[in-house]
Enzyme design. Structure first.
Site, PDB file in Angstrom:
ATOM      1  NE  ARG A 176     -10.960  -9.901  -1.873  1.00 21.78           N
ATOM      2  CZ  ARG A 176     -11.295  -9.003  -2.788  1.00 21.78           C
ATOM      3  NH1 ARG A 176     -11.613  -9.384  -4.008  1.00 21.78           N
ATOM      4  NH2 ARG A 176     -11.331  -7.723  -2.475  1.00 21.78           N
TER       5      ARG A 176
ATOM      6  CE  LYS B 190      -3.856  -1.959   2.663  1.00 18.61           C
ATOM      7  NZ  LYS B 190      -4.948  -1.718   1.704  1.00 18.61           N
TER       8      LYS B 190
HETATM    9  N1  BES Z   1      -8.163  -3.866   4.427  1.00 13.72           N
HETATM   10  C1  BES Z   1      -8.301  -3.456   3.077  1.00 13.72           C
HETATM   11  C2  BES Z   1      -9.603  -2.701   2.823  1.00 13.72           C
HETATM   12  C3  BES Z   1      -9.675  -1.310   3.395  1.00 13.72           C
HETATM   13  C4  BES Z   1      -9.224  -0.237   2.679  1.00 13.72           C
HETATM   14  C5  BES Z   1     -10.280  -1.093   4.613  1.00 13.72           C
HETATM   15  C6  BES Z   1      -9.333   1.040   3.202  1.00 13.72           C
HETATM   16  C7  BES Z   1     -10.387   0.169   5.142  1.00 13.72           C
HETATM   17  C8  BES Z   1      -9.921   1.243   4.421  1.00 13.72           C
HETATM   18  C9  BES Z   1      -8.293  -4.685   2.178  1.00 13.72           C
HETATM   19  O1  BES Z   1      -7.515  -5.731   2.585  1.00 13.72           O
HETATM   20  C10 BES Z   1      -7.779  -4.220   0.867  1.00 13.72           C
HETATM   21  O2  BES Z   1      -6.636  -3.871   0.795  1.00 13.72           O
HETATM   22  N2  BES Z   1      -8.634  -4.229  -0.140  1.00 13.72           N
HETATM   23  C11 BES Z   1      -8.276  -3.775  -1.415  1.00 13.72           C
HETATM   24  C12 BES Z   1      -8.856  -4.733  -2.416  1.00 13.72           C
HETATM   25  C13 BES Z   1      -8.320  -4.564  -3.803  1.00 13.72           C
HETATM   26  C14 BES Z   1      -6.856  -4.972  -3.869  1.00 13.72           C
HETATM   27  C15 BES Z   1      -9.147  -5.412  -4.738  1.00 13.72           C
HETATM   28  C16 BES Z   1      -8.878  -2.387  -1.629  1.00 13.72           C
HETATM   29  O3  BES Z   1      -9.971  -2.119  -1.149  1.00 13.72           O
HETATM   30  O4  BES Z   1      -8.201  -1.562  -2.219  1.00 13.72           O
HETATM   31 MN    MN Z   2      -5.517  -5.545   1.971  1.00 17.16          MN
END
Ligand code: BES
Ligand code: MN
Ligand code: ZN
Length: 501
Positions: free
Chosen positions: A352, A278
């Site tokens: 997931r 990230k």
């Molecule tokens: N934990 C994150 C989702 C998230 C993002 C929660 C911002 C709270 C605030 C999750 O594991 C994630 O990184 N999801 C990705 C999915 C994508 C790679 C398809 C996302 O939401 O960007």
């Molecule tokens: Mn994630």
């Protein structure tokens, strides 16, 4: 905070602060009128001078009001009397609680639950008063040398007559159990990620539940997970030095004939994104990626304190998602416990993968209802903002029950479609599915992924990415959706069992 109810008249309360409402156009609430009467028009005089016009949330503090036994009277603006609905009532409670926090008073008697709120009875009003007051006074100060202090210790709610005391006390008992569950959820969620690790979550589960009546705690360790074939869950944990934990808390409030309500919480104690790392900005907030797990702990806490006559199971998939030489990679294909294979296209779609194996593991409990909660997608924050949690299910009855419970608890869920037409987004040329679709409909395609692990189950998915915590100046866990799920479970208690209590 210590909460009680009483049926004393305002002028006779020997207390640090009395809290009463005042409406717009100089209309005093009933209790304010009583005070006005004994004090020879002291309150109405102030309103007449224009210092208190009763605007929603306005606060006016009066000291030494004649012929009363309290040190102060707090007048709280309630807006237009005819418009006093749930939202306004909650605003009023919040304004009063915030103002109380700044005073030197150690105790208070509030008459706000006597306000007439459209369509709401005493129990609801008392519950909201407790939950909102508790939230306003909450601080996470474990790591501060000089924690912010506030003087208020005791809060009593003045009820109109003695006949209401029984209902009021029962409502208090329920509200306090929920408030405690929420507080526990927030405390665990707010812990930093160097403290709140998968092992810490397992320890909390043991500390709170292992020795409790009707409770059992079992922690599945990495080796056992490997034996069970949890290749998806284990892949996520590979990049971290910290071993993953699958934590099972079983609460037996009814006999084996009754099938359990099973809750599954995402417990990523830190989500760096892994190899698909990230950006740096606000990455600290990914310590909150275990809020689903924290909520499951809070829900079990409520169930346990109230001794609900139900079977309830909490499952927590705890791991840390890190990059490193051992980390799983985009392109990896993993085999889940269900036997289905997954092509990992993005290591940041880790939640997931963990949930997939937890949901399969849940089958052994033959759930009557299976509900997972997870900070699963940023897309859900975009779709619904920070007000409603996302709700995805094909079961319309379950959907309605959850929406109703959320509405009643002021902890709302809102449905997004889970149509099969979205399933093709996660097709893979090499495995049974990919772990991400394209950017479109991200919350829905994530739920489509989970749906492949809950076939034949009565299942709902709650995406709490936008609701479980706040960012920026008010950064902190919210304790959602503990209140809504507590409401849902209270609604599932058979009437016969209620009468027996
Ligand atoms: N934990 C994150 C989702 C998230 C993002 C929660 C911002 C709270 C605030 C999750 O594991 C994630 O990184 N999801 C990705 C999915 C994508 C790679 C398809 C996302 O939401 O960007
Ligand atoms: Mn994630
Ligand atoms: Zn995550």
């Amino acid at each position: 905070m210590e909460y009680t109810v009483n049926s004393g008249v305002p002028a006779k309360q020997r207390v640090g602060c009395l809290v009463v409402g005042a409406f717009e156009h100089r209309r005093l609430s009933e209790q304010a009128q009583q005070l006005d009467h004994v004090s020879g028009g002291y309150l109405s005089g102030i309103c007449r001078r224009g210092d208190m016009d009763g605007k929603l949330g306005q606060i006016m503090l009066l000291h030494s009001v004649p012929n009363t036994l309290c040190e102060r009277v707090m007048l709280v603006g309630c807006g237009k009397e005819r418009e006093l609905d749930e939202r306004h009532y909650r605003r009023i409670l919040r304004a009063a609680a915030d103002a109380l926090g700044t005073l030197g008073a150690t105790d208070a008697v509030s008459y706000l639950p006597d306000l007439h709120v459209k369509g709401r009875a005493l129990a609801w009003k008392v519950q909201q008063a407790v939950l909102i007051t508790d939230a306003a006074f909450y601080r996470f100060s474990t790591y501060k040398k000089e924690p912010e202090k506030c003087a208020l210790r005791r809060m009593s709610f003045g009820l109109e007559n003695r006949r209401e005391l029984r209902d009021g006390e029962h409502a208090l008992e329920v509200a306090q159990a929920i408030a405690r569950g929420i507080e526990r959820t927030k405390n665990v969620a707010n812990e930093p990620p160097n403290v709140c690790t998968p092992a810490f979550l397992a320890e909390k589960a043991r500390e709170w539940f292992a020795d409790q009546e009707r409770c059992k705690v079992h922690v599945v360790e990495r080796e056992e997970m490997a034996e069970l074939g949890m290749g998806a869950f284990l892949a996520v944990a590979k990049g971290s030095r910290l071993p993953p934990k699958l934590i099972a808390i079983e609460y037996q409030g009814a006999d084996e004939q009754h099938k359990p309500y099973v809750f599954v919480g995402k417990g990523l104690t830190f989500d760096s994104g892994g190899i698909s790392i990230k950006p740096a900005e606000r990455m600290d907030e990914m310590k909150y990626d275990m809020c689903g797990a924290a909520a499951v702990l809070g829900i079990l806490s409520v169930v346990q304190s109230l001794g609900l006559p139900l079977r309830v199971v909490g499952l927590i998939g705890a791991a840390e998602n890190m990059p490193g030489g051992e980390a799983y990679k985009p392109g990896d294909i993993v085999r889940s416990m269900s036997g289905q294979t997954i092509e990992v296209l993005n290591t940041d779609a880790e939640g997931r993968l963990v949930l997939a194996d937890c949901l399969t593991y849940a089958e052994r409990y033959q759930p009557q209802t299976l509900i997972d909660m997870a900070t699963l997608t940023g897309a859900c924050v975009v779709a619904l903002g920070r007000y409603a949690s996302g709700l995805l299910t094909k079961d319309e009855t379950l959907s309605r029950e959850l929406v109703d419970a959320g509405q009643n608890a002021a902890d709302p869920f809102w449905p997004l479609p889970l149509w099969d037409d979205y399933q093709e987004a996660i097709n893979s040329p090499f495995a049974d599915m990919a772990n991400v679709g394209n950017r479109e409909g991200g919350t829905i395609t994530a739920a489509c992924f989970l749906s492949r692990y809950t076939k034949g189950q009565r299942w709902a998915h709650l995406d709490i990415a936008g609701t479980a915590y706040l960012s920026g100046k008010e950064k902190g866990a919210t304790g959602r959706p503990v209140a809504a799920i507590a409401q849902y479970l209270l609604g599932r208690v058979p009437d016969a069992a209620k009468a027996a209590k």
